[in-house]
Scaffold this motif. Structure first.
Motif, short mmCIF file in Angstrom:
data_model
loop_
_atom_site.label_atom_id
_atom_site.label_comp_id
_atom_site.label_asym_id
_atom_site.label_seq_id
_atom_site.Cartn_x
_atom_site.Cartn_y
_atom_site.Cartn_z
N GLN A 97 -36.07 25.71 13.36
CA GLN A 97 -36.29 24.67 14.36
C GLN A 97 -35.96 25.17 15.75
O GLN A 97 -36.68 24.89 16.73
CB GLN A 97 -35.44 23.44 14.02
CG GLN A 97 -35.85 22.77 12.72
CD GLN A 97 -34.86 21.70 12.29
OE1 GLN A 97 -33.82 21.49 12.91
NE2 GLN A 97 -35.16 21.04 11.19
N ALA A 98 -34.88 25.94 15.86
CA ALA A 98 -34.47 26.49 17.16
C ALA A 98 -35.52 27.47 17.68
O ALA A 98 -35.82 27.50 18.89
CB ALA A 98 -33.12 27.18 17.03
N ALA A 99 -36.09 28.29 16.78
CA ALA A 99 -37.09 29.27 17.19
C ALA A 99 -38.39 28.60 17.63
O ALA A 99 -39.00 28.99 18.63
CB ALA A 99 -37.36 30.25 16.05
N VAL A 100 -38.82 27.59 16.87
CA VAL A 100 -40.03 26.84 17.26
C VAL A 100 -39.82 26.18 18.62
O VAL A 100 -40.70 26.21 19.49
CB VAL A 100 -40.38 25.78 16.18
CG1 VAL A 100 -41.45 24.83 16.69
CG2 VAL A 100 -40.85 26.47 14.90
N HIS A 101 -38.65 25.58 18.81
CA HIS A 101 -38.32 24.95 20.09
C HIS A 101 -38.36 25.98 21.22
O HIS A 101 -38.96 25.74 22.28
CB HIS A 101 -36.94 24.31 20.01
CG HIS A 101 -36.40 23.85 21.32
ND1 HIS A 101 -36.68 22.59 21.84
CD2 HIS A 101 -35.61 24.47 22.25
CE1 HIS A 101 -36.08 22.46 23.01
NE2 HIS A 101 -35.42 23.58 23.28
N ALA A 102 -37.72 27.14 21.01
CA ALA A 102 -37.64 28.16 22.06
C ALA A 102 -39.02 28.69 22.44
O ALA A 102 -39.35 28.81 23.63
CB ALA A 102 -36.75 29.31 21.57
#
Length: 393
Positions: A97-102
């Motif tokens: 989720q953090a990578a998709v957000h970033a």
């Protein structure tokens, strides 16, 4: 003919067995034999601050965990750690989720960034990208069918969950700067698949859960090349959970170090133990499936750099030879036009519907990581399904 043993009371009861979730309790016996070597003592005055290393971009990452991660990848040879930022997360779910957000944030567009994965895909990707209804990104489904213009993120799981195949990107846009990829290597470890080369990608996700079976610790990590991507991932985790539990990190670091120490042991090598156990389970499952209406994928053999050998193959009456898979999930199918998840449910076996993975009703994902008594019950009930079908005929 396969011999399916009745073990403990569960085999003789009407208990429902849940093989929907990949709860990795299969490795409990190994860690029980290891004993107190993984024991960690934490005093009341320890680990009280939010901060672990203020000089690190990921300031809540415990230095001993970072060291253990690098040492283990170095020993196994499955992923490059040099010139990478290590971002720790509450499992790889949070990190994805953090990578998709970033990546979506750095894309800087006015329209939501498309997120895709090749079917059959890990069903939780759908939930992760749709649950918060973000305006920054949007789940677009099967990568095989994706042809939309503009920035996109492809999620690549290799070996794949649910079907165990080795995956690469499928959206063909050479040199497209708007194309971003997140590689999920949760199962790229020697007890699941041959380690054919050292992976070297921009964003690589790993999870403590599926390596050692310690799912309850909720630890994952990402190896990230780009500093800005790593920084945005850290910012997401700060807002989401203000860092990651230090107790979990310290325990994980201790266990990973023991894991690394046993890599060269003739009697305690965890990966050898895990592969032999999983190989045994797959052989027994193949025996039940053989000459029935059920199907399982077939896989190529490969030279494993970690074990230093080509992993062996075994005979299969349908194609002459098949190569033993030791993956964490069985992608079970049927030749009949039926709803397999409901067929199994009638036998009190819970599995994950193929439709949730972008496939069809004729397929289900079944966990191979349960305790031994539960796995034996599954084999017994699957064999009973075959028997019932033959009687009906």
């Amino acid at each position: 003919m396969v011999k399916v043993e009745n073990t403990k009371s569960i085999a003789m009861s009407d208990s429902i067995i849940n093989l929907d979730h990949g709860d990795p309790t299969a490795y409990e016996e190994y860690w029980r034999k290891i004993g107190d070597r993984c024991t960690v003592t934490i005093r009341g005055c320890d680990l009280m601050s939010y901060f672990s290393d203020v000089n690190n971009l990921c300031w809540f990452l415990e230095p001993e965990l970072a060291e253990a991660i690098k040492e283990l990848h170095g020993a196994v040879g499955n992923a490059a750690t040099e010139d990478r930022y290590i971002v720790v997360g509450t499992g790889s779910t949070q990190l994805c989720q953090a990578a998709v957000h970033a990546l979506s944030l750095l894309a800087g567009g006015t329209e939501p960034v498309s997120v895709v994965a090749a079917a059959p895909y890990y069903s939780t990707y759908v939930e992760e990208t749709t649950y918060v209804r973000s305006g920054m990104y949007k789940w677009e489904g099967d990568a095989w069918r994706f042809d939309k213009k503009g920035p996109f993120i492809e999620l690549v799981t290799s070996p794949n969950n649910p079907d165990g195949t080795i995956r690469e990107t499928v959206v063909n846009r050479p040199d497209d700067e708007e194309a971003k990829v997140i590689h999920d290597f949760a199962y790229y470890w020697p007890h699941y698949t041959p380690i054919t080369h050292c992976q070297d990608h921009d964003i690589m996700l790993f999870t403590f859960s599926k390596i050692t079976g310690h799912a309850g610790s909720r630890i994952g990590w990402a190896l990230v090349k780009d500093k800005e991507v790593a920084k945005k991932m850290v910012e997401y985790i700060i807002v989401n959970s203000i860092g990651v539990s230090k107790e979990s990190q310290v325990r994980s670091a201790k266990i990973l170090k023991v894991l690394k120490e046993t890599c060269t042991s003739e009697t305690e090598n965890f990966f050898e133990y895990g592969r032999e156990m999983m190989k045994n389970r797959w052989e027994r499952l193949r025996e039940v499936v053989k000459e029935s209406d059920f199907t399982l994928p077939k896989y190529p053999e490969g030279y494993c750099n970690f074990f230093g050998k080509t992993l062996e193959s075994y005979p299969d009456v349908t194609v002459g030879v098949f190569h033993v898979l030791t993956q964490a999930f069985a992608w079970l199918g049927t030749k009949e036009e039926t709803d397999l998840v409901n067929d199994l449910r009638r036998q009190k076996v819970m599995s994950r519907a193929g439709e949730r993975c972008g496939s069809d009703k004729k397929h289900v994902r079944v966990s191979m990581l349960s305790r031994e008594d539960v796995f034996n019950v599954f084999l017994e009930r699957l064999a009973n399904m075959k028997l019932i079908k033959s009687i009906d005929l």
